[in-house]
Design a protein around this motif. Sequence first.
Motif, PDB file in Angstrom:
ATOM      1  N   SER A  79      81.556  -5.335  16.168  1.00 25.72           N
ATOM      2  CA  SER A  79      82.541  -4.380  16.685  1.00 25.72           C
ATOM      3  C   SER A  79      83.132  -3.496  15.599  1.00 25.72           C
ATOM      4  O   SER A  79      83.737  -2.469  15.900  1.00 25.72           O
ATOM      5  CB  SER A  79      83.667  -5.121  17.405  1.00 25.72           C
ATOM      6  N   THR A  80      82.961  -3.870  14.330  1.00 32.32           N
ATOM      7  CA  THR A  80      83.506  -3.061  13.241  1.00 32.32           C
ATOM      8  C   THR A  80      82.467  -2.101  12.672  1.00 32.32           C
ATOM      9  O   THR A  80      82.787  -1.302  11.802  1.00 32.32           O
ATOM     10  CB  THR A  80      84.047  -3.940  12.095  1.00 32.32           C
ATOM     11  N   PRO A  96      79.378   0.942  12.952  1.00 34.58           N
ATOM     12  CA  PRO A  96      78.984   2.061  13.802  1.00 34.58           C
ATOM     13  C   PRO A  96      77.904   1.685  14.827  1.00 34.58           C
ATOM     14  O   PRO A  96      77.907   2.184  15.951  1.00 34.58           O
ATOM     15  CB  PRO A  96      78.471   3.102  12.805  1.00 34.58           C
ATOM     16  N   ILE A  98      78.693   0.726  18.485  1.00 35.09           N
ATOM     17  CA  ILE A  98      78.870   1.755  19.523  1.00 35.09           C
ATOM     18  C   ILE A  98      77.638   1.802  20.409  1.00 35.09           C
ATOM     19  O   ILE A  98      77.729   1.805  21.636  1.00 35.09           O
ATOM     20  CB  ILE A  98      79.143   3.134  18.888  1.00 35.09           C
ATOM     21  N   ALA A 150      77.175  -1.483  22.596  1.00 36.43           N
ATOM     22  CA  ALA A 150      78.306  -1.884  23.446  1.00 36.43           C
ATOM     23  C   ALA A 150      77.833  -2.249  24.853  1.00 36.43           C
ATOM     24  O   ALA A 150      76.803  -1.752  25.315  1.00 36.43           O
ATOM     25  CB  ALA A 150      79.322  -0.751  23.517  1.00 36.43           C
ATOM     26  N   ASP A 187      88.042   3.875  22.336  1.00 37.55           N
ATOM     27  CA  ASP A 187      87.617   3.292  21.065  1.00 37.55           C
ATOM     28  C   ASP A 187      86.729   4.200  20.222  1.00 37.55           C
ATOM     29  O   ASP A 187      86.526   3.945  19.044  1.00 37.55           O
ATOM     30  CB  ASP A 187      86.854   1.988  21.323  1.00 37.55           C
ATOM     31  N   VAL A 188      86.159   5.239  20.837  1.00 37.99           N
ATOM     32  CA  VAL A 188      85.155   6.064  20.174  1.00 37.99           C
ATOM     33  C   VAL A 188      85.466   7.533  20.419  1.00 37.99           C
ATOM     34  O   VAL A 188      85.965   7.892  21.479  1.00 37.99           O
ATOM     35  CB  VAL A 188      83.746   5.751  20.750  1.00 37.99           C
ATOM     36  N   ARG A 242      84.463   5.278  15.306  1.00 42.21           N
ATOM     37  CA  ARG A 242      85.387   4.392  16.015  1.00 42.21           C
ATOM     38  C   ARG A 242      86.817   4.822  15.688  1.00 42.21           C
ATOM     39  O   ARG A 242      87.154   4.993  14.513  1.00 42.21           O
ATOM     40  CB  ARG A 242      85.193   2.945  15.591  1.00 42.21           C
ATOM     41  N   LYS A 243      87.634   4.958  16.704  1.00 44.31           N
ATOM     42  CA  LYS A 243      89.037   5.310  16.491  1.00 44.31           C
ATOM     43  C   LYS A 243      89.725   4.189  15.721  1.00 44.31           C
ATOM     44  O   LYS A 243      89.542   3.019  16.009  1.00 44.31           O
ATOM     45  CB  LYS A 243      89.738   5.539  17.833  1.00 44.31           C
ATOM     46  N   LYS A 251      89.015   3.259  12.874  1.00 43.33           N
ATOM     47  CA  LYS A 251      88.083   2.689  11.889  1.00 43.33           C
ATOM     48  C   LYS A 251      87.232   3.798  11.274  1.00 43.33           C
ATOM     49  O   LYS A 251      86.082   3.589  10.907  1.00 43.33           O
ATOM     50  CB  LYS A 251      87.199   1.634  12.549  1.00 43.33           C
ATOM     51  N   GLU A 252      87.790   4.982  11.188  1.00 42.49           N
ATOM     52  CA  GLU A 252      87.066   6.129  10.658  1.00 42.49           C
ATOM     53  C   GLU A 252      86.519   5.863   9.261  1.00 42.49           C
ATOM     54  O   GLU A 252      85.436   6.339   8.920  1.00 42.49           O
ATOM     55  CB  GLU A 252      87.959   7.374  10.651  1.00 42.49           C
ATOM     56  N   SER A 259      80.290   6.526  10.210  1.00 40.67           N
ATOM     57  CA  SER A 259      79.960   7.176  11.469  1.00 40.67           C
ATOM     58  C   SER A 259      78.531   6.853  11.878  1.00 40.67           C
ATOM     59  O   SER A 259      77.733   6.354  11.082  1.00 40.67           O
ATOM     60  CB  SER A 259      80.120   8.697  11.335  1.00 40.67           C
TER      61      SER A 259
END
Length: 187
Positions: free
Chosen positions: A85-86, A88, A91, A94, A103-104, A122-123, A125-126, A130
Motif C-alpha cells: 500500500s505504500t 506506487p 495503485i 488495488a 487515495d490517488v 498516492r495522496k 505519500k507523494e 509516482s
Amino acid sequence: MTLSDQDKALLAQIEAYLNAQKSVTANFLQVAADGSTRTGKAWLQRPGKMRFAYDPPDPQLLVAGFGILTYYDPDLGQTSNIPLSTTPLGILLAPRVDLESADVYVTNILRQPGQVDVTLVRKGKEAAGSLTLSFATDPLELRGWVVTDAQGKQTIVHLYDISPAARPFPDSLFQFTPATSPIPSGG
C-alpha cells in the motif's frame, strides 16, 4: 492537475479496462535507472498479487502478495519487504482501481498517437514516488509502466506477449520463500 471532461472520460475507460483484468501473464523488459536491462516473465493477479521472475542468469525475484512487496537479491543475500500500500505499484494492484479516489491523484496525462500515459501518485505519500501507466489506445491495453522512486530514479517496464489467464493462479506463486525457484512451472 485539473481534469477536463475528455480526461475524465479517458480515466473512466482506463479504470474499466484495469478493473476487468483479473489474471494475466506477460513477458517483460525492464530498464533500470542506470540503463541496464533485464527480461523475464510477469504474473499479475488483481487484487494485490504480482510476480516478476527474471530470466537466467539473473536470480532476483520481485513478489507482491498478501499486502507485502518482497524484493529478493540472492547475490547480496538481501530480502526487502515493503507494505504494498505504500508503493506506487499498489495503485495498479488495488482491489478496485479508482484513478480519482481519495487515495490517488493524476499528475499528468500525455497523449501521443497510439499511446496514452497517465502519471499517478498516492495522496499524502507523494515523496514515495509516482507510477506512470502506458497504454496502447486501439484497442486499449496496458503496455507497461514507469516507477519513479523517492530519489527520482526511474525503472521502466515494457510488457509484451500479454495473455489473460483462464483461471486464477495458485496463491503459492505470490508467496516468497528463499527456496522459491526463479521461474515457476505453470502459468
